[in-house]
Design an enzyme around this catalytic site. Structure first.
Site, PDB file in Angstrom:
ATOM      1  N   ASN A   9      38.382  27.454  41.951  1.00  0.00           N
ATOM      2  CA  ASN A   9      39.708  27.684  41.374  1.00  0.00           C
ATOM      3  C   ASN A   9      40.558  26.495  41.795  1.00  0.00           C
ATOM      4  O   ASN A   9      41.060  26.443  42.919  1.00  0.00           O
ATOM      5  CB  ASN A   9      40.293  28.995  41.892  1.00  0.00           C
ATOM      6  CG  ASN A   9      41.633  29.323  41.259  1.00  0.00           C
ATOM      7  OD1 ASN A   9      42.224  28.511  40.548  1.00  0.00           O
ATOM      8  ND2 ASN A   9      42.145  30.514  41.532  1.00  0.00           N
ATOM      9  N   ARG A  83      37.441  28.609  37.182  1.00  0.00           N
ATOM     10  CA  ARG A  83      38.543  29.340  36.549  1.00  0.00           C
ATOM     11  C   ARG A  83      39.370  28.327  35.761  1.00  0.00           C
ATOM     12  O   ARG A  83      39.859  27.339  36.310  1.00  0.00           O
ATOM     13  CB  ARG A  83      39.422  30.001  37.600  1.00  0.00           C
ATOM     14  CG  ARG A  83      40.624  30.717  36.981  1.00  0.00           C
ATOM     15  CD  ARG A  83      41.726  30.957  37.980  1.00  0.00           C
ATOM     16  NE  ARG A  83      42.877  31.591  37.350  1.00  0.00           N
ATOM     17  CZ  ARG A  83      44.149  31.395  37.730  1.00  0.00           C
ATOM     18  NH1 ARG A  83      44.411  30.590  38.738  1.00  0.00           N
ATOM     19  NH2 ARG A  83      45.130  32.008  37.126  1.00  0.00           N
ATOM     20  N   HIS A 171      45.899  36.038  33.393  1.00  0.00           N
ATOM     21  CA  HIS A 171      45.314  36.936  34.403  1.00  0.00           C
ATOM     22  C   HIS A 171      44.126  37.711  33.840  1.00  0.00           C
ATOM     23  O   HIS A 171      43.787  38.785  34.328  1.00  0.00           O
ATOM     24  CB  HIS A 171      46.362  37.919  34.955  1.00  0.00           C
ATOM     25  CG  HIS A 171      47.406  37.269  35.817  1.00  0.00           C
ATOM     26  ND1 HIS A 171      48.721  37.650  35.787  1.00  0.00           N
ATOM     27  CD2 HIS A 171      47.325  36.270  36.717  1.00  0.00           C
ATOM     28  CE1 HIS A 171      49.424  36.902  36.638  1.00  0.00           C
ATOM     29  NE2 HIS A 171      48.585  36.061  37.214  1.00  0.00           N
ATOM     30  N   ARG A 231      58.804  31.865  39.028  1.00  0.00           N
ATOM     31  CA  ARG A 231      58.979  31.749  37.581  1.00  0.00           C
ATOM     32  C   ARG A 231      60.019  32.739  37.101  1.00  0.00           C
ATOM     33  O   ARG A 231      60.076  33.875  37.570  1.00  0.00           O
ATOM     34  CB  ARG A 231      57.661  32.000  36.854  1.00  0.00           C
ATOM     35  CG  ARG A 231      56.563  31.024  37.206  1.00  0.00           C
ATOM     36  CD  ARG A 231      55.280  31.389  36.486  1.00  0.00           C
ATOM     37  NE  ARG A 231      54.140  30.730  37.088  1.00  0.00           N
ATOM     38  CZ  ARG A 231      52.910  31.214  37.106  1.00  0.00           C
ATOM     39  NH1 ARG A 231      52.660  32.399  36.561  1.00  0.00           N
ATOM     40  NH2 ARG A 231      51.933  30.547  37.667  1.00  0.00           N
ATOM     41  N   GLU A 367      38.576  38.568  41.291  1.00  0.00           N
ATOM     42  CA  GLU A 367      38.464  37.556  40.245  1.00  0.00           C
ATOM     43  C   GLU A 367      37.296  36.602  40.470  1.00  0.00           C
ATOM     44  O   GLU A 367      36.594  36.234  39.518  1.00  0.00           O
ATOM     45  CB  GLU A 367      39.772  36.768  40.154  1.00  0.00           C
ATOM     46  CG  GLU A 367      40.949  37.605  39.682  1.00  0.00           C
ATOM     47  CD  GLU A 367      42.273  36.901  39.837  1.00  0.00           C
ATOM     48  OE1 GLU A 367      42.709  36.265  38.856  1.00  0.00           O
ATOM     49  OE2 GLU A 367      42.865  36.966  40.929  1.00  0.00           O
TER      50      GLU A 367
END
Length: 393
Positions: A9, A83, A171, A231, A367
């Site tokens: 990742n 990813r 996601h 964000r 994940e």
């Protein structure tokens, strides 16, 4: 025959990695952070060293060297699985990274300028340092490819949509992992209508109908939707235009992605744990804002499914912050949720009161294993010529 899968990742200043064996058991994990500085840090198993990591290529080489020192040589790896945040309009499922796929990931850079370039750095670094190693990509956008056109299309002219201006959702690997693990973790069958919250520094929610995404809060980019760590989440486009006119595009991009959300509301704190400990009015307002908008967006997602049978939380905040979970479930009490009782099981936490009409669960994020599984499925029928692997970019 090598069977281990290296999951990567790659972010702007870090590379998180994990190694899984043939049974998809994690055997090692670590992180290279501080990329682009002379004070980089590499952790891998028991190793924790500080060394210069001027670029991603150096960081990936350091990761491979650390794996070798831990007993996992490059010839023990069957694949590297990455990813990739954005697959664009064409890459709708996990796949082998061929030269054509790499080109499509690069073509999606304008859609995810803060993410895809770093994934490409990881892909290219592996190509240089382990040129015969098969590489695969799992896309955050792929799980939401099942959203109907009416949910993904902005109300703009067709020629604008044709330029890739549409909702994608993110996601996805996290939501796919929730669906894969549901029965094993909860001991129940997957309900027809699941409202899923992935709550962390990045936060989103998803409506999952019969195991498939039908609506989600993030849109064209990971900026849209819920209040997040840094964000802004949902904000009127005309407000963005005004900011861009007055402050410039670059400053506005930085403001909305890196200086807003919980950080902007609280005056500097983006971590939910720190906010909970701060004890200030600004910190409490930021927490309440996060929960309020999670509930507001959840109502829209429930409407997209025509109701809800279960709610599930994952991600760092979703798994660990009882106040946030309680506030969100309390805001959804009109659905029949009662967050006044928690019953622990060995693998999950069930949050709902026994008399609630809707079950609520915590399922830890998984994940990295999902990405390894994506690669493992494709390795079963994978035959390749090392000369045809992705060349360095």
């Amino acid at each position: 025959m090598p069977q281990n899968i290296l999951v990567l990742n790659t972010g702007s200043s870090s590379v998180k990695f994990a190694v899984f064996d043939a049974a998809l058991t994690e055997i090692l994990h670590g992180q290279a952070e501080g990329i682009g500085t002379d004070a980089g840090r590499l952790t891998c198993g028991d190793h924790d060293i500080t060394r210069p990591l001027p670029d991603h290529a150096t960081a990936l080489e350091a990761v491979l060297d650390a794996l070798a020192e831990a007993g996992i040589d490059r010839d023990q790896l069957a694949a590297a699985a990455h990813r990739v945040v954005h697959g664009g309009a064409t890459l709708k499922e996990a796949c082998e990274i061929t030269p054509d796929v790499r080109a499509q990931i690069e073509a999606a850079v304008p859609l995810a300028p803060l993410h895809n370039p770093h994934a490409l750095s990881g892909i290219d670094a592996i190509s240089r340092h382990a040129p015969g190693l098969a590489q695969f990509a799992s896309f955050d956008t792929a799980f939401h490819a099942t959203n109907p056109d009416i949910a993904t299309t902005y109300a703009v002219p067709a020629e604008v949509t044709a330029r890739g201006i549409r909702r994608y959702g993110f996601h996805g690997t996290s939501y796919a992992a929730l669906m894969r693990r549901w029965a094993d973790v909860t001991g129940t069958n997957l309900p027809a209508r699941v409202l899923a919250f992935h709550l962390g520094n990045g936060a989103s929610a998803c409506a999952i109908l019969n195991g498939r995404s039908v609506a989600t809060t993030m849109g064209y980019s990971p900026l849209e939707g819920l209040t997040m760590g840094t964000r802004a989440g949902q904000i009127d486009a005309n407000a963005v235009l005004r900011l861009a006119e007055e402050d410039g595009i670059d400053a506005t991009r930085t403001l909305l992605n890196n200086q807003s959300g919980l950080k902007g509301l609280s005056g500097g704190l983006s971590d939910m744990r720190a906010l909970g400990q701060a004890g200030t009015a600004e910190a409490q307002f930021a927490i309440d804002h996060f929960c309020h908008w999670a509930v507001r967006h959840a109502g829209s997602l429930v409407a997209a499914m025509g109701g809800v049978d279960a709610v599930v939380f994952t991600g760092g905040i979703g798994e660990n912050d009882a106040y946030v979970r309680g506030a969100i479930l309390g805001g959804l009490s009109f659905l029949g949720l009662r967050p006044d009782s928690e019953a622990n099981t060995a693998k999950a936490t069930q949050l709902h009161h026994p008399k609630s009409r809707v079950a609520a669960w915590i399922i830890p994020a998984d994940e990295e294993r999902q990405i390894a599984l994506d690669a493992a499925k494709r390795l079963q029928t994978f035959a390749f010529d090392p000369k045809q692997k992705v060349p360095p970019g």
